[in-house]
Design an enzyme around this catalytic site. Structure first.
Site, PDB file in Angstrom:
ATOM      1  N   GLU A  55       0.805  -1.216   0.000  1.00 39.84           N
ATOM      2  CA  GLU A  55       0.000   0.000   0.000  1.00 39.84           C
ATOM      3  C   GLU A  55       0.842   1.272   0.000  1.00 39.84           C
ATOM      4  O   GLU A  55       1.830   1.379   0.719  1.00 39.84           O
ATOM      5  CB  GLU A  55      -0.915  -0.002   1.222  1.00 39.84           C
ATOM      6  CG  GLU A  55      -1.904   1.154   1.237  1.00 39.84           C
ATOM      7  CD  GLU A  55      -3.050   0.898   2.195  1.00 39.84           C
ATOM      8  OE1 GLU A  55      -4.057   0.347   1.736  1.00 39.84           O
ATOM      9  OE2 GLU A  55      -2.921   1.228   3.390  1.00 39.84           O
ATOM     10  N   LYS A  57       0.523   4.983   1.068  1.00 34.56           N
ATOM     11  CA  LYS A  57      -0.256   5.981   1.812  1.00 34.56           C
ATOM     12  C   LYS A  57       0.683   6.897   2.574  1.00 34.56           C
ATOM     13  O   LYS A  57       1.726   6.473   3.066  1.00 34.56           O
ATOM     14  CB  LYS A  57      -1.268   5.330   2.754  1.00 34.56           C
ATOM     15  CG  LYS A  57      -0.733   4.657   3.993  1.00 34.56           C
ATOM     16  CD  LYS A  57      -1.903   4.245   4.900  1.00 34.56           C
ATOM     17  CE  LYS A  57      -1.425   3.512   6.128  1.00 34.56           C
ATOM     18  NZ  LYS A  57      -2.537   3.085   6.978  1.00 34.56           N
ATOM     19  N   LYS A 117      -8.143   2.529  -2.938  1.00 33.04           N
ATOM     20  CA  LYS A 117      -8.605   2.421  -1.557  1.00 33.04           C
ATOM     21  C   LYS A 117      -9.134   3.779  -1.111  1.00 33.04           C
ATOM     22  O   LYS A 117      -8.394   4.746  -1.041  1.00 33.04           O
ATOM     23  CB  LYS A 117      -7.485   1.950  -0.635  1.00 33.04           C
ATOM     24  CG  LYS A 117      -8.001   1.503   0.726  1.00 33.04           C
ATOM     25  CD  LYS A 117      -6.895   0.905   1.546  1.00 33.04           C
ATOM     26  CE  LYS A 117      -7.424   0.472   2.897  1.00 33.04           C
ATOM     27  NZ  LYS A 117      -6.338   0.188   3.846  1.00 33.04           N
ATOM     28  N   GLU A 166     -14.964  -5.230   2.079  1.00 30.68           N
ATOM     29  CA  GLU A 166     -14.326  -5.217   3.395  1.00 30.68           C
ATOM     30  C   GLU A 166     -15.355  -5.357   4.503  1.00 30.68           C
ATOM     31  O   GLU A 166     -16.300  -4.574   4.587  1.00 30.68           O
ATOM     32  CB  GLU A 166     -13.551  -3.910   3.574  1.00 30.68           C
ATOM     33  CG  GLU A 166     -12.926  -3.761   4.950  1.00 30.68           C
ATOM     34  CD  GLU A 166     -12.198  -2.434   5.105  1.00 30.68           C
ATOM     35  OE1 GLU A 166     -11.242  -2.217   4.351  1.00 30.68           O
ATOM     36  OE2 GLU A 166     -12.610  -1.623   5.960  1.00 30.68           O
ATOM     37  N   ASN A 186     -10.994  -6.521   7.716  1.00 30.83           N
ATOM     38  CA  ASN A 186     -10.232  -5.406   8.271  1.00 30.83           C
ATOM     39  C   ASN A 186      -9.964  -5.684   9.753  1.00 30.83           C
ATOM     40  O   ASN A 186     -10.894  -5.851  10.535  1.00 30.83           O
ATOM     41  CB  ASN A 186     -10.996  -4.092   8.103  1.00 30.83           C
ATOM     42  CG  ASN A 186     -10.096  -2.879   8.305  1.00 30.83           C
ATOM     43  OD1 ASN A 186      -8.961  -3.006   8.791  1.00 30.83           O
ATOM     44  ND2 ASN A 186     -10.577  -1.718   7.931  1.00 30.83           N
ATOM     45  N   GLU A 216      -6.441  -7.388   6.142  1.00 31.82           N
ATOM     46  CA  GLU A 216      -6.041  -5.987   6.005  1.00 31.82           C
ATOM     47  C   GLU A 216      -5.690  -5.364   7.356  1.00 31.82           C
ATOM     48  O   GLU A 216      -6.419  -5.555   8.328  1.00 31.82           O
ATOM     49  CB  GLU A 216      -7.192  -5.164   5.408  1.00 31.82           C
ATOM     50  CG  GLU A 216      -7.805  -5.691   4.145  1.00 31.82           C
ATOM     51  CD  GLU A 216      -9.061  -4.911   3.795  1.00 31.82           C
ATOM     52  OE1 GLU A 216      -9.127  -3.703   4.115  1.00 31.82           O
ATOM     53  OE2 GLU A 216      -9.981  -5.496   3.236  1.00 31.82           O
ATOM     54  N   SER A 217      -4.637  -4.609   7.376  1.00 25.68           N
ATOM     55  CA  SER A 217      -4.251  -3.756   8.510  1.00 25.68           C
ATOM     56  C   SER A 217      -3.550  -4.494   9.649  1.00 25.68           C
ATOM     57  O   SER A 217      -3.913  -5.607  10.002  1.00 25.68           O
ATOM     58  CB  SER A 217      -5.453  -3.009   9.104  1.00 25.68           C
ATOM     59  OG  SER A 217      -6.089  -2.232   8.131  1.00 25.68           O
TER      60      SER A 217
END
Length: 260
Positions: A55, A57, A117, A166, A186, A216-217
């Site tokens: 990712e 960001k 995203k 998600e 998530n 995710e995350s």
């Protein structure tokens, strides 16, 4: 703690209203004819040995600026060269420091699929996504009513975009249907931004076994990726672990070597 997701969605509605005043949806519809041929993120993850979705960001609501001056032209190709299976690019400006220009800049430089995203709440955003050359779009159950989510997924498919749906809890399992391309769990609660990777393991057994699952995350340890793969996950969305370092592509390369 205030609900961050509600604040983001309220701001997103204002943003979209302003964007529609500048460029109508009809103008966007006319502009999608020259869009690049889409690449399948679902297939890329299903056939990948690593499944890393790297990712791009610059900031987050919980951590503030991670890498303020980060340039997609530099970082995105380094992710692809290191062996990322796909890319995630944040396009929310106020809370994440991104924009659609980041995808537009990255698209000609890489061959792997790109996920836009953002907090998608209007089909207007799907046309934007198509025009800048992304291949897939994130739809967040917590940000949408079930019917809204289904309508946006259907429209995304009409435009040739894949959908990463998600969810965060078992209450959102109802959002999954036969048309869902990929299911993302998530590990971060979007109301409080509290992160717990065990959330993926808790929900894994309740998900369709034939689905392409993405965690995710909060993933920073290669050993966690190995455990998640054993639990049935094929995609691992990781951003901060890479972006907080001087050379995100190099960090990714070392991470991939550790999970082999």
């Amino acid at each position: 703690m205030k609900d961050i997701l509600s604040e983001i969605i309220a701001n997103k509605r204002l943003e979209i209203d302003l964007q529609k005043q500048a460029i109508s949806i009809e103008q966007l519809q006319e502009g999608i004819s020259g869009s690049p041929t889409p690449r399948s993120m679902k297939q890329a993850l299903a056939s990948s040995a690593s499944g890393i979705i790297a990712e791009f960001k610059r900031r987050s609501p919980s951590k503030g600026w991670i890498q303020k001056e980060a340039r997609p032209e530099e970082i995105v190709p380094s992710y692809a060269a290191a062996g990322a299976s796909a890319l995630s690019i944040l396009t929310d400006e106020k809370f994440f420091g991104g924009s659609l220009k980041d995808i537009r800049a990255a698209r000609p430089l890489v061959e792997i699929p790109i996920l836009r995203k953002d907090f998608i709440i209007d089909e207007y955003q799907l046309y934007q996504t198509k025009i800048v050359g992304a291949d897939a779009v994130l739809l967040i159950a917590a940000a949408l009513e079930l019917e809204e989510c289904n309508e946006l997924a259907e429209k995304a498919h009409e435009l040739g975009l894949e959908v990463l749906l998600e969810i965060h809890s078992s209450e959102e399992l109802a959002y999954i249907n036969k048309g869902t391309d990929m299911i993302g769990i998530n590990n971060r609660n979007l109301g409080t931004f509290f992160t717990d990777v065990e959330n993926s393991f808790r929900l894994a057994g309740q998900l369709p076994q034939d689905a392409v699952l993405v965690s995710e995350s909060g993933i920073s340890d290669p050993e966690i990726v190995k455990r998640l793969r054993a639990a049935g996950f094929r995609g691992f969305l990781i951003g901060e672990t890479f972006m907080k370092t001087q050379r995100p592509g190099e960090t990714l390369q070392n991470f991939l070597q550790a999970i082999q």
